[in-house]
Structure formats: structure tokens, C-alpha cells
Design an enzyme around this catalytic site. Sequence first.
Site, PDB file in Angstrom:
ATOM      1  N   CYS A 130       0.784  -0.949  -0.138  1.00  0.00           N
ATOM      2  CA  CYS A 130      -0.383   0.121   0.451  1.00  0.00           C
ATOM      3  C   CYS A 130       0.924   0.892   0.062  1.00  0.00           C
ATOM      4  CB  CYS A 130      -0.684  -0.080   1.309  1.00  0.00           C
ATOM      5  SG  CYS A 130      -1.782   1.413   1.498  1.00  0.00           S
ATOM      6  N   ASP A 146      -0.007  -5.662   0.263  1.00  0.00           N
ATOM      7  CA  ASP A 146      -1.281  -6.235  -0.490  1.00  0.00           C
ATOM      8  C   ASP A 146      -0.970  -7.630  -0.853  1.00  0.00           C
ATOM      9  OD1 ASP A 146      -3.620  -3.901   0.096  1.00  0.00           O
ATOM     10  OD2 ASP A 146      -2.143  -2.778  -0.931  1.00  0.00           O
TER      11      ASP A 146
END
Length: 155
Positions: free
Chosen positions: A53, A60
Amino acid sequence: MTDKNIYENLTQLGAATELPQDPDQAVLEKVPNPQAGTKYMVRFVAPEFTSLCPITGQPDFAHLVIDYVPKDFLVESKSLKLFLGAFRNHGAFHEDCTVSIGKRLVGLLDPEWLRIGGYWYPRGGIPIDVFYQTGPAPEGVWIPDQGVPPYRGRG
């Protein structure tokens, strides 16, 4: 065309190659398509894709499916693996990662058609699925469904 002619310009295949620290540093390589003139589809699946992120630095995770109908070139798979791995320490939103990968491959290969599905695992309780495609699928080529169901606890 001999195998030597097809593969002679590759720099990563068959050699120890470090994972690039950033996707922009990654070297994507292509080889001439030995079946140029024949319409067929190629699929790459990366079920353990990771990025960060850009705001929080939290990891992620996504399941990527890349489909393309080549014209004159194929992407060399080790270079693709290293390119995708370079996102591991790269901060970008899901949409940017998915579309950037698709556009980079289009710029390298100039395929007849390409699509990428980025099936992202939930962050904050919301899964995000991102799809990019260069246009309508060509006629006469078998294009199977990407086979990733909508999120219902994919794991």
C-alpha cells in the site's frame, strides 16, 4: 529460424538474476513468436502476487491472470516472474499495479490482444478486482474464463 536465433538475446534465462527492487528497474524480455501468424492465447497466472500500500506500507496480495494473443513476440517467462516480483517492495494502489503491468506488456509485445485480471484480497474488509483489456477478444481464438470466482473467502 533456429532456437539459437530465437533465444540469443536473452540476458536473464539460464543465469543467476537478482530480483529487481522496483518494477521500473525490471528488464522484461521478449522472444520471436515461433508460431507467428497462428492465433492462439497464452495465459500466465500469478496466484501469490504482492505489492505494498503506498500510504501505509502494508502488504497487499492478489491473484493475477494475464491472457494475451501474441503477434510477433512472446514474453520470456523468467523476466515476467522477476518483473512481477519487483512489485513486492513497490507502493502502488491495486488499480495502478494491475493496469501498469498490462500496459508494460502491451508496450513490450504489441500483442493482438491482452487482458489482465487483478483479483485482490481484502484490505479493510473490501476486495478490489481490477480488469484491463486492450479491446475486444479476437475472433477464432479460444479465450477461456479466467476461473477466479468473486470473493467469498477465496483462500
